[in-house]
Design a protein around this motif. Structure first.
Motif, short mmCIF file in Angstrom:
data_model
loop_
_atom_site.label_atom_id
_atom_site.label_comp_id
_atom_site.label_asym_id
_atom_site.label_seq_id
_atom_site.Cartn_x
_atom_site.Cartn_y
_atom_site.Cartn_z
N GLY A 280 0.76 -1.44 -0.43
CA GLY A 280 -0.32 0.00 0.21
C GLY A 280 0.93 1.22 -0.40
O GLY A 280 2.27 1.20 -0.75
N THR A 281 0.50 2.56 -0.11
CA THR A 281 0.64 3.74 0.43
C THR A 281 2.09 3.84 1.47
O THR A 281 1.60 3.61 2.53
N PRO A 282 3.07 4.11 1.29
CA PRO A 282 3.83 3.86 2.31
C PRO A 282 3.29 5.12 3.27
O PRO A 282 3.68 6.14 3.09
N GLU A 283 4.52 4.59 4.35
CA GLU A 283 3.86 5.89 5.86
C GLU A 283 4.87 5.50 6.49
O GLU A 283 5.47 4.74 6.97
N LEU A 284 5.20 6.53 7.36
CA LEU A 284 6.35 6.66 8.04
C LEU A 284 5.87 6.24 9.86
O LEU A 284 4.83 6.60 9.30
N ALA B 80 4.54 -2.08 15.88
CA ALA B 80 4.20 -4.12 15.97
C ALA B 80 3.88 -4.54 14.98
O ALA B 80 4.70 -5.61 14.28
N ALA B 81 3.39 -3.60 13.88
CA ALA B 81 3.89 -3.74 11.99
C ALA B 81 4.01 -3.39 10.94
O ALA B 81 2.75 -2.58 10.54
N LEU B 82 5.37 -3.35 10.84
CA LEU B 82 5.66 -2.35 9.66
C LEU B 82 5.44 -3.01 8.87
O LEU B 82 6.20 -3.88 7.80
N SER B 83 4.83 -2.57 7.71
CA SER B 83 4.46 -3.48 5.77
C SER B 83 6.21 -3.36 5.60
O SER B 83 7.18 -2.18 5.64
N ARG C 45 8.79 0.26 5.79
CA ARG C 45 10.28 -0.13 6.63
C ARG C 45 11.11 1.13 5.67
O ARG C 45 11.13 1.63 5.92
N LEU C 46 10.36 1.24 4.25
CA LEU C 46 11.50 1.47 3.46
C LEU C 46 11.44 3.09 3.36
O LEU C 46 12.26 4.39 3.63
N LEU C 47 10.04 3.52 3.25
CA LEU C 47 9.62 5.20 3.72
C LEU C 47 10.51 5.56 5.28
O LEU C 47 11.48 6.25 5.21
N VAL D 173 12.33 -2.22 -8.61
CA VAL D 173 10.89 -3.00 -7.17
C VAL D 173 11.47 -3.18 -6.52
O VAL D 173 12.49 -4.15 -7.13
N THR D 174 10.29 -3.45 -5.30
CA THR D 174 11.09 -3.72 -4.06
C THR D 174 10.15 -4.68 -2.88
O THR D 174 9.05 -3.80 -2.93
N GLY D 175 10.32 -4.63 -2.09
CA GLY D 175 9.10 -6.01 -1.23
C GLY D 175 8.22 -6.29 -1.43
O GLY D 175 7.80 -7.06 -0.36
N GLY D 176 8.44 -7.55 -2.59
CA GLY D 176 7.82 -8.88 -2.93
C GLY D 176 8.62 -10.57 -1.82
O GLY D 176 9.36 -9.92 -1.31
#
Length: 248
Positions: A8-12, A18-21, A25-27, A204-207
């Protein structure tokens, strides 16, 4: 550089980590480094701390902070860093790394630029834990970090990352070049992979393993594919401390 991260849309990162997507994590890693961070080869390099020493046979880590600024221009000071670290390492923080930081007995401000982390027992992997995005230093108000990038939202739902200003930069230096900027976009795996194959993005990352058929179907060149080593024991991640794994 154009980067697509699957999800999804990256958020800080917020207070509850508890659960960073993968996009979060990248942002977070881009906008809010910790005391230290990983370089491109996965080695520890300075973050907010410009240098450190280990004393008392590994029972004490002393960090000297570099000259850095939060996103609003306020200087980074040891007192605020100490407060953030204490919150992130507490057992009630919700931080998934907190159980691995139980050896920390104290985090204290020695001077406005120096902090000390005291341990009850040596933790040789402490710096690797501090380099994780879950340990990034994020202010609550306004919610922001100290770099290495600053961000702004673009009209196409992408996020533009620009290198944070360096307080020690030579006045005669022109600063970062336009090619140092990163356009970051969170999107579905199929869209991200197709965009890369059509050369509309650079990375592309996160796969995950479930996205592998899409990589094969899109015809991505084998030389362009990178697979991270499996995390956990033989690829099995220990998710909880209860059950049969709780008994040695």
């Amino acid at each position: 550089m154009i980067v697509s991260v699957i999800g999804g849309t990256p958020e800080l990162a917020a207070r509850d980590r508890a659960a960073l997507s993968a996009p979060d994590r990248l942002l977070t890693d881009s906008l809010a480094e910790g005391l230290v961070r990983f370089d491109a080869a996965g080695q520890i390099e300075p973050g907010i701390a410009e240098r450190w020493i280990v004393t008392d046979n590994g029972m004490s880590y002393i960090f000297r902070l570099r000259r850095a600024q939060w996103a609003d221009g306020a200087p980074v000071r040891a007192a605020e860093v100490v407060a953030l670290l204490r919150r992130q390492t507490s057992a009630t923080s919700g931080n998934p790394l907190a159980p691995y930081l139980s050896a920390i007995t104290g985090i204290v401000e020695m001077t406005p630029e120096v902090i000390e982390v005291e341990l009850s027992r040596p933790r040789p992997d402490l710096l690797k834990l501090f380099a994780q995005p879950e340990m990034a230093l994020v202010r609550a108000r306004p919610r922001a970090g100290a770099g290495p990038f600053r961000s702004r939202t673009l009209g196409d739902d992408a996020i533009l990352l620009t290198p944070a200003p360096d307080p020690d930069r030579d006045p005669d230096d022109d600063g970062p070049a336009p090619e140092d900027n990163v356009r970051l976009r969170g999107e579905r795996a199929a869209t991200a992979i197709l965009r890369f194959v059509e050369r509309s993005s650079d990375m592309v990352t996160g796969g995950t393993l479930s996205d592998w058929p899409l990589v094969q179907a899109a015809g991505a060149g084998p030389a362009n594919v990178r697979i991270d080593p499996a995390a956990g024991l033989a690829g099995l991640a220990v998710a909880r401390r209860t059950g049969f794994l709780a008994d040695p």
